[in-house]
Enzyme design. Structure first.
Site, PDB file in Angstrom:
ATOM      1  N   CYS A 308       0.822  -1.212   0.000  1.00 23.61           N
ATOM      2  CA  CYS A 308       0.000   0.000   0.000  1.00 23.61           C
ATOM      3  C   CYS A 308       0.857   1.263   0.000  1.00 23.61           C
ATOM      4  CB  CYS A 308      -0.949  -0.006   1.186  1.00 23.61           C
ATOM      5  SG  CYS A 308      -0.122  -0.226   2.758  1.00 23.61           S
ATOM      6  N   HIS A 691      -1.082   0.930   7.548  1.00 20.98           N
ATOM      7  CA  HIS A 691      -1.646   0.969   6.206  1.00 20.98           C
ATOM      8  C   HIS A 691      -1.607   2.391   5.653  1.00 20.98           C
ATOM      9  CE1 HIS A 691      -3.910  -0.649   2.921  1.00 20.98           C
ATOM     10  NE2 HIS A 691      -4.850   0.257   3.052  1.00 20.98           N
TER      11      HIS A 691
END
Ligand code: ZN
Ligand code: ZN
Ligand code: ZN
Ligand code: ZN
Ligand code: ZN
Ligand code: ZN
Ligand code: ZN
Ligand code: ZN
Length: 729
Positions: A308, A691
């Site tokens: 990510c 994330h």
């Protein structure tokens, strides 16, 4: 019609790189309408048929290879979506019906059966594809042994070690506190201490690490991670890295641990990172689903495991004009003319990802799914990270470090072509020093591609407050070359303003030597705003410049005398001291004997500071706090190799680590008026886990890119950002 072209290829072996999952130049896959083609001669993949870019024909034109295997997969059942560590999932294959046919691009017909073709087809179909091989390799953390694990001396003399030996039982609790999980066993003495404190306060109470600081015992093992195969999470505090202990079984025997009967109960590092990555809430504050959006520039990027950070940065960069110009508008032309293998060519893969993201071809509402599948960054990642172990791995990375890595890589690669897509990101950071007594001044510039902002500890801080806190004047001590004063005022500012200003918010800081994440909100203007008040140009007409200072570092005079007394020239002695960290006469003397024959031993010292040797252990320690190698090295040199002062120095020099400009290139200055057009946010406790997602302003709407999911966000979280992208207005 039958093809009379004589096959002239051999079937692939396990060592061949077979590309059969995706066209090398676009994102057509076996699941696409026409499937993909694998060249029977060289095993590269292409696409053919209506609505494709016909990369198979292009390959044929370039190479003359005529015979191809077309692979088409028809999906029968949904494949599982969760990413697992097992990349090769046998059960997946049963959910597709696979159709293969061989054909000749010249004769436009299928090939007849012959043993040679049959063998090649079977070889291709059974091969582990090149990308799969790559993925498996990246998953395996590159853990090696070090001198500390190899030469481990075990000496269970401390109290807990003695207890373990007498009872042959490892305690299930930290020796210093009540923690019962995340426990680390000292492989030297058997002490059990809890793990490190994390940025968010979770983790442990640092007792394992403190034990190392007290005793110097370097190697620890995380209890609960030992497997019957003899693997475990082993950490070397001296190397500051995960390590392998080749003698683990016998080392553990001393503590009464039989490897063969162990069962893994705690998660290892790789598994913990994956968990955090996947649990990300995709509901709005009201618990509503976001509205999915599709079209050019609204293409998602598949998460291939901890990717990510890469997806967020790549989305942001290709959203910006300089990257579109450099890679999207020239992609077809480059693909047409390039003579390199596409799987190894940086330009080919930049063009491919640009077309994938911006054409809209891969951002269409899927038939029976809510979210688009997204394009796979696997090949792109393997090409850009060819020389970077960290970014090649499947570990989570700092998105800001990755941004800098990409800009530097692009600069390096485009130099060969004579273009400069990195220039719109570059600007001068100017430092002004003024003597408090004689008021003479000195201006100096460094080129930078980003600015790192401090977040002040005040209520309702705005981004302007952050700029003020970062550039505010301070008093520094240094000797004035013009008068006897040693008091100076130092201020920083923009010597020029870039077209695109990238801002890193310093959310990861050291507080009393404890790393901490600042979740403080920072308000930002959503419309055009000016940063002109932070421009710093000079010297002004009424300012007098300081004479140029001799920047020679002070040398250990006693050692210098000692060496010169032995008959070496002053120049040689200075060189030797600089090369050996300015420590003592002994090391310098050894250096002198080793370098007597150096061809440049008599040439003058040109870059004096550059040749100072830096202690690699100190560098590793600073790097572990989130700085880069270059920053750590520079800071240590600036502070006489003192680690604590070096870290202090780094926090007061957020811009350090940028290479000074080569001189020929000019940053493109302009008015300092900006608007925020994109930002990257981070959820989780440290830059190396958690994330990343990014938001980009597309047609006046804020679009959230969360891996393959691309949605309209009506309430974007502007205030908790890690990286901002500002465009000049
Ligand atoms: Zn033919
Ligand atoms: Zn293609
Ligand atoms: Zn070929
Ligand atoms: Zn070590
Ligand atoms: Zn503890
Ligand atoms: Zn110990
Ligand atoms: Zn190329
Ligand atoms: Zn002065």
């Amino acid at each position: 019609m039958t093809c009379l072209h004589i096959p002239s290829f051999v079937a692939p072996t396990t060592y061949s790189n077979v590309y059969k999952e995706e066209c090398l130049l676009c994102f057509e896959t076996p699941e696409s309408l026409n499937g993909i083609d694998v060249c029977l001669t060289c095993l590269q993949s292409g696409c053919s048929g209506p609505e494709t870019m016909n990369h198979t024909s292009l390959h044929h034109e370039k190479t003359g290879h005529k015979l191809y295997l077309n692979i088409k997969k028809i999906k029968l059942v949904e494949p599982p979506k969760k990413i697992t560590k097992l990349v090769v999932d046998e059960s997946l294959q049963e959910k597709y019906e696979t159709k293969v046919k061989t054909w000749c691009v010249d004769c436009k017909c299928e090939l007849g059966n012959c043993e040679q073709i049959e063998k090649a087809v079977n070889g291709i179909m059974n091969a582990t594809s090149a990308t799969q091989k790559q993925e498996i390799k990246s998953w395996e953390e590159v853990v090696e042994a070090c001198e500390h694990t190899v030469c481990l001396e075990q000496n269970p003399t401390c109290s807990s070690g003695k207890q373990i030996i007498s009872r042959l039982k490892v305690p299930k609790k930290c020796n210093e506190c009540d923690m019962k999980e995340n426990l680390w066993l000292c492989m030297t003495c058997g002490n059990v201490g809890c793990g490190r404190r994390q940025f968010d306060g979770s983790g442990g109470n640092n007792h394992g690490m403190e034990h190392f600081e007290k005793t110097g015992h370097p190697v620890s093992l995380k209890l609960g991670t030992i497997t019957a195969e003899g693997e475990a999470d082993i950490y070397c505090y001296k190397c500051n890295d995960m390590r392998l202990d080749p003698e683990l079984e016998s080392h553990l025997k001393l503590f009464g641990i039989n490897v063969k009967t162990q069962q893994k109960t705690e998660k290892n590092m790789a598994e913990m990172q994956l968990d955090q990555n996947i649990t990300f809430n995709m509901k709005t504050v009201d618990g509503e689903d976001y509205e999915n959006v599709f079209g050019p520039g609204l293409t998602g990027i598949k998460n291939i495991g901890n990717s990510c950070y890469l997806a967020s940065v790549v989305q942001s960069l290709f959203y910006l004009r300089p990257f579109q110009q450099e890679y999207y508008e020239t992609a077809i032309e480059h693909h047409f003319n390039c003579r390199e293998k596409p799987q190894n060519c940086f330009e080919c893969q930049m063009g491919k990802i640009a077309m994938g993201l911006l054409s809209g071809n891969y951002s269409k509402p899927p038939l029976n799914l809510k979210d688009q599948l997204g394009i796979s960054p696997t090949l792109f990642k393997s090409v850009i990270s060819q020389n970077n172990r960290e970014f090649a791995s499947m570990r989570q990375q700092d998105a800001f470090e990755f941004y800098q890595f990409m800009i530097n890589l692009v600069e390096q690669k485009s130099k060969i072509k004579g273009t400069s897509p990195h220039l719109p990101f570059q600007f001068n950071l100017t430092q002004r020093l003024e003597c408090a007594n004689c008021h003479k001044v000195k201006y100096s510039n460094v080129t930078s591609n980003s600015i790192s902002l401090m977040i002040p500890q005040i209520e309702n801080a705005s981004i302007i407050n952050c700029f003020e806190a970062t550039v505010s004047p301070e008093n520094v001590q240094m000797n004035c070359p013009s008068c006897s004063s040693n008091q100076f005022y130092k201020s920083t500012g923009f010597g020029s303003f870039p077209e695109i200003l990238v801002i890193q918010m310093q959310r990861f800081v050291l507080n009393n030597w404890t790393p901490e994440k600042l979740d403080k909100k920072v308000t930002v203007p959503l419309n055009k705003f000016s940063l002109e008040q932070f421009r710093l140009n000079g010297p002004l007409e009424n300012e007098v410049e300081l004479p140029n200072q001799d920047s020679k570092p002070s040398l250990n005079e006693a050692a210098l005398d000692q060496l010169m007394a032995m008959g070496f020239s002053r120049l040689r002695c200075e060189k030797a001291l600089l090369a050996t960290g300015n420590r003592d006469a002994d090391s310098a003397m050894n250096w002198l004997f080793e370098h007597m024959e150096d061809p440049d031993i008599e040439s003058p010292i040109n870059n004096k500071l550059a040749s100072v040797d830096v202690d690699q252990e100190s560098v590793a320690l600073i790097v572990s706090m989130g700085f880069t190698d270059t920053q750590a090295t520079k800071a240590l040199k600036e502070t006489n190799m003192n680690v604590e002062r070096a870290i202090d120095w780094l926090f007061s020099h957020p811009d350090c680590g940028e290479s000074p400009s080569g001189g020929n290139e000019k940053s493109q200055d302009g008015e300092g008026n900006y608007k925020i057009v994109g930002f990257i946010s981070h959820k989780g406790s440290s830059v190396h886990c958690g994330h990343y997602v990014c938001h980009l302003l597309v047609d006046d709407k804020w679009i959230l890119f969360n891996d393959n999911r691309v949605v309209h966000d009506v309430n974007p979280p502007f205030e908790n950002t890690y990286i901002y992208f500002l465009r000049r207005q």
